[in-house]
Scaffold this motif. Structure first.
Motif, mmCIF file in Angstrom:
data_model
loop_
_atom_site.group_PDB
_atom_site.id
_atom_site.type_symbol
_atom_site.label_atom_id
_atom_site.label_comp_id
_atom_site.label_asym_id
_atom_site.label_seq_id
_atom_site.Cartn_x
_atom_site.Cartn_y
_atom_site.Cartn_z
ATOM 1 N N ASP A 168 0.851 -1.185 0.000
ATOM 2 C CA ASP A 168 0.000 0.000 0.000
ATOM 3 C C ASP A 168 0.891 1.242 0.000
ATOM 4 O OD1 ASP A 168 -1.683 2.212 1.000
ATOM 5 O OD2 ASP A 168 -3.169 0.651 1.341
ATOM 6 N N PRO A 169 0.646 2.193 -0.927
ATOM 7 C CA PRO A 169 1.516 3.379 -1.018
ATOM 8 C C PRO A 169 1.321 4.392 0.104
ATOM 9 C CG PRO A 169 -0.287 3.554 -2.580
ATOM 10 C CD PRO A 169 -0.394 2.183 -1.965
ATOM 11 N N THR A 170 0.284 4.216 0.929
ATOM 12 C CA THR A 170 0.045 5.156 2.020
ATOM 13 C C THR A 170 1.245 5.204 2.955
ATOM 14 O OG1 THR A 170 -2.314 4.600 1.936
ATOM 15 C CG2 THR A 170 -1.525 5.787 3.888
ATOM 16 N N PRO A 171 1.765 6.399 3.262
ATOM 17 C CA PRO A 171 2.924 6.500 4.157
ATOM 18 C C PRO A 171 2.690 5.772 5.485
ATOM 19 C CG PRO A 171 2.479 8.613 3.140
ATOM 20 C CD PRO A 171 1.331 7.721 2.778
ATOM 21 N N GLY A 172 3.648 4.948 5.864
ATOM 22 C CA GLY A 172 3.550 4.242 7.134
ATOM 23 C C GLY A 172 2.748 2.958 7.081
ATOM 24 N N SER A 173 2.089 2.679 5.944
ATOM 25 C CA SER A 173 1.250 1.486 5.864
ATOM 26 C C SER A 173 2.093 0.233 5.661
ATOM 27 C CB SER A 173 0.250 1.609 4.715
ATOM 28 O OG SER A 173 -0.505 0.418 4.570
ATOM 29 N N ARG A 174 1.666 -0.863 6.285
ATOM 30 C CA ARG A 174 2.315 -2.163 6.092
ATOM 31 C C ARG A 174 1.423 -3.108 5.287
ATOM 32 N NH1 ARG A 174 3.758 -4.485 11.757
ATOM 33 N NH2 ARG A 174 4.519 -6.172 10.444
ATOM 34 N N VAL A 175 0.282 -2.614 4.837
ATOM 35 C CA VAL A 175 -0.681 -3.449 4.115
ATOM 36 C C VAL A 175 -0.103 -3.884 2.767
ATOM 37 C CG1 VAL A 175 -2.923 -3.460 2.941
ATOM 38 C CG2 VAL A 175 -2.703 -2.445 5.215
ATOM 39 N N VAL A 176 -0.333 -5.147 2.422
ATOM 40 C CA VAL A 176 0.004 -5.678 1.098
ATOM 41 C C VAL A 176 -1.305 -5.972 0.380
ATOM 42 C CG1 VAL A 176 1.001 -7.621 -0.170
ATOM 43 C CG2 VAL A 176 2.215 -6.662 1.798
ATOM 44 N N ASN A 177 -1.488 -5.376 -0.785
ATOM 45 C CA ASN A 177 -2.699 -5.569 -1.577
ATOM 46 C C ASN A 177 -2.419 -6.533 -2.729
ATOM 47 O OD1 ASN A 177 -4.419 -3.625 -0.202
ATOM 48 N ND2 ASN A 177 -3.103 -2.060 -1.097
ATOM 49 N N PHE A 178 -3.226 -7.585 -2.819
ATOM 50 C CA PHE A 178 -3.110 -8.535 -3.926
ATOM 51 C C PHE A 178 -4.056 -8.123 -5.052
ATOM 52 C CE2 PHE A 178 -0.809 -11.013 -0.956
ATOM 53 C CZ PHE A 178 -0.126 -11.996 -1.669
ATOM 54 N N THR A 179 -3.592 -8.240 -6.297
ATOM 55 C CA THR A 179 -4.449 -7.982 -7.448
ATOM 56 C C THR A 179 -5.397 -9.171 -7.621
ATOM 57 O OG1 THR A 179 -2.918 -9.064 -8.975
ATOM 58 C CG2 THR A 179 -2.576 -6.712 -8.564
ATOM 59 N N ARG A 180 -6.375 -9.014 -8.495
ATOM 60 C CA ARG A 180 -7.301 -10.117 -8.748
ATOM 61 C C ARG A 180 -6.552 -11.327 -9.305
ATOM 62 N NH1 ARG A 180 -12.805 -8.745 -11.740
ATOM 63 N NH2 ARG A 180 -12.909 -7.514 -9.818
ATOM 64 N N THR A 181 -5.627 -11.060 -10.229
ATOM 65 C CA THR A 181 -4.796 -12.147 -10.775
ATOM 66 C C THR A 181 -3.931 -12.752 -9.681
ATOM 67 O OG1 THR A 181 -4.727 -11.139 -12.969
ATOM 68 C CG2 THR A 181 -2.981 -12.715 -12.440
ATOM 69 N N GLY A 182 -3.372 -11.895 -8.856
ATOM 70 C CA GLY A 182 -2.530 -12.366 -7.765
ATOM 71 C C GLY A 182 -3.285 -13.253 -6.795
ATOM 72 N N GLU A 183 -4.517 -12.867 -6.502
ATOM 73 C CA GLU A 183 -5.356 -13.685 -5.610
ATOM 74 C C GLU A 183 -5.526 -15.098 -6.172
ATOM 75 O OE1 GLU A 183 -6.981 -13.062 -2.760
ATOM 76 O OE2 GLU A 183 -7.105 -10.897 -2.511
ATOM 77 N N LYS A 184 -5.807 -15.164 -7.478
ATOM 78 C CA LYS A 184 -6.031 -16.468 -8.118
ATOM 79 C C LYS A 184 -4.758 -17.297 -8.138
ATOM 80 C CE LYS A 184 -9.792 -14.891 -11.133
ATOM 81 N NZ LYS A 184 -10.209 -14.654 -12.543
ATOM 82 N N GLN A 185 -3.640 -16.656 -8.481
ATOM 83 C CA GLN A 185 -2.376 -17.375 -8.548
ATOM 84 C C GLN A 185 -1.927 -17.845 -7.167
ATOM 85 O OE1 GLN A 185 -0.864 -18.322 -11.226
ATOM 86 N NE2 GLN A 185 -2.104 -17.227 -12.713
ATOM 87 N N PHE A 186 -2.106 -16.991 -6.174
ATOM 88 C CA PHE A 186 -1.737 -17.349 -4.799
ATOM 89 C C PHE A 186 -2.580 -18.533 -4.322
ATOM 90 C CE2 PHE A 186 -1.795 -17.090 -0.201
ATOM 91 C CZ PHE A 186 -0.484 -16.757 0.127
ATOM 92 N N ALA A 187 -3.894 -18.467 -4.598
ATOM 93 C CA ALA A 187 -4.784 -19.558 -4.185
ATOM 94 C C ALA A 187 -4.433 -20.859 -4.900
ATOM 95 C CB ALA A 187 -6.232 -19.168 -4.469
ATOM 96 N N ALA A 188 -4.019 -20.762 -6.169
ATOM 97 C CA ALA A 188 -3.652 -21.960 -6.921
ATOM 98 C C ALA A 188 -2.416 -22.632 -6.328
ATOM 99 C CB ALA A 188 -3.413 -21.590 -8.384
ATOM 100 N N LEU A 189 -1.482 -21.818 -5.830
ATOM 101 C CA LEU A 189 -0.237 -22.361 -5.269
ATOM 102 C C LEU A 189 -0.357 -22.756 -3.808
ATOM 103 C CD1 LEU A 189 2.519 -20.026 -6.786
ATOM 104 C CD2 LEU A 189 1.872 -22.318 -7.513
ATOM 105 N N PHE A 190 -1.132 -21.976 -3.051
ATOM 106 C CA PHE A 190 -1.133 -22.164 -1.592
ATOM 107 C C PHE A 190 -2.527 -22.378 -1.006
ATOM 108 C CE2 PHE A 190 2.342 -19.187 -2.745
ATOM 109 C CZ PHE A 190 3.399 -20.079 -2.556
ATOM 110 N N GLY A 191 -3.510 -22.657 -1.822
ATOM 111 C CA GLY A 191 -4.861 -22.906 -1.319
ATOM 112 C C GLY A 191 -5.606 -21.635 -1.027
ATOM 113 N N ASN A 192 -6.897 -21.801 -0.729
ATOM 114 C CA ASN A 192 -7.746 -20.625 -0.467
ATOM 115 C C ASN A 192 -7.997 -20.380 1.006
ATOM 116 O OD1 ASN A 192 -9.592 -22.620 0.247
ATOM 117 N ND2 ASN A 192 -10.778 -22.444 -1.651
#
Length: 224
Positions: A197-221
């Motif tokens: 997340d580009p917000t100053p001080g933020s530690r949030v990681v945002n997954f894209t829609r494609t990223g969500e699908k790829q992550f779920a395919a590799l590591f489950g939902n």
């Protein structure tokens, strides 16, 4: 010494701000801690002398970052202890669920998705874990090379282990740190599956829609 350095509220806020892996100036850290720049400089001198932060000069500016992932691991563990014992100050808001779901912990993925990823690697025997000791298996090396183009040579570091268990403060279970955790987070970013997340001080990681699908395919939902 370390407990004394971390225990001061202003220094704790400054260290927490550096948990997002980005280097910050003394002025930026002063804002995070709610103190004057002069007071921040005094605190930073103590943190540097204690080996918790290290400076990097670029032009006229002096940037600070955590010394290494060991410091991040200690801070994450203390946050988990504070949350479990009811002593954690939580900034509530719309980012809180996102922070718990996926966030950066120095240079690796933490939160629900970070824990899910380690669980999946362990259940499929891609890593072996005994308490806090984690070892990448031969099957794991093949998996990483095939799906993320990560080779064993990329994971070699003189001062960091390949795999390391890091206690997740929100999940109260381990996520994956070490050079492997950092390399996987880097690949997620390079593949544009996820971004901080580009917000100053933020530690949030945002997954894209494609990223969500790829992550779920590799590591489950995470719903099994």
């Amino acid at each position: 010494m370390v407990a004394s350095l971390v225990g001061d509220p202003a220094r704790a806020n400054m260290l927490t701000a550096l948990m997002n892996g980005r280097a910050l100036t003394a002025s930026e850290l002063a804002q995070e801690a709610g103190i004057t720049p002069q007071t921040a400089s005094s605190h930073l001198a103590k943190l540097e002398a204690g080996g918790l932060v290290e400076p990097e000069k670029q032009g006229r500016h002096r940037y600070y970052r955590l010394t290494d992932d060991d410091v991040a691991g200690v801070l994450e563990g203390l946050a988990g202890l504070a949350a479990r014992t009811g002593h954690m100050r939580v900034r509530t808001g719309p980012k809180d669920p996102a922070l718990r779901r996926a966030r950066i912990c120095y240079d690796h993925l933490a939160g629900d998705l970070g824990v899910q990823m380690l669980d999946s690697l362990r259940e499929r025997h891609l890593v072996r874990q005994k308490k806090q000791d984690i070892e990448l298996t031969t099957e794991g090396e093949r998996f990483l090379a095939k799906h993320l183009q990560i080779s064993p040579e990329m994971l070699t570091h003189p001062r960091r282990p390949v795999c390391k268990a890091c206690l997740d403060w929100s999940e109260r279970r381990h996520h994956l740190a070490g050079t492997l955790g950092a390399a996987m987070m880097q690949r997620f970013a390079e593949l544009k599956w996820a971004a901080r997340d580009p917000t100053p001080g933020s530690r949030v990681v945002n997954f894209t829609r494609t990223g969500e699908k790829q992550f779920a395919a590799l590591f489950g939902n995470g719903k099994d």
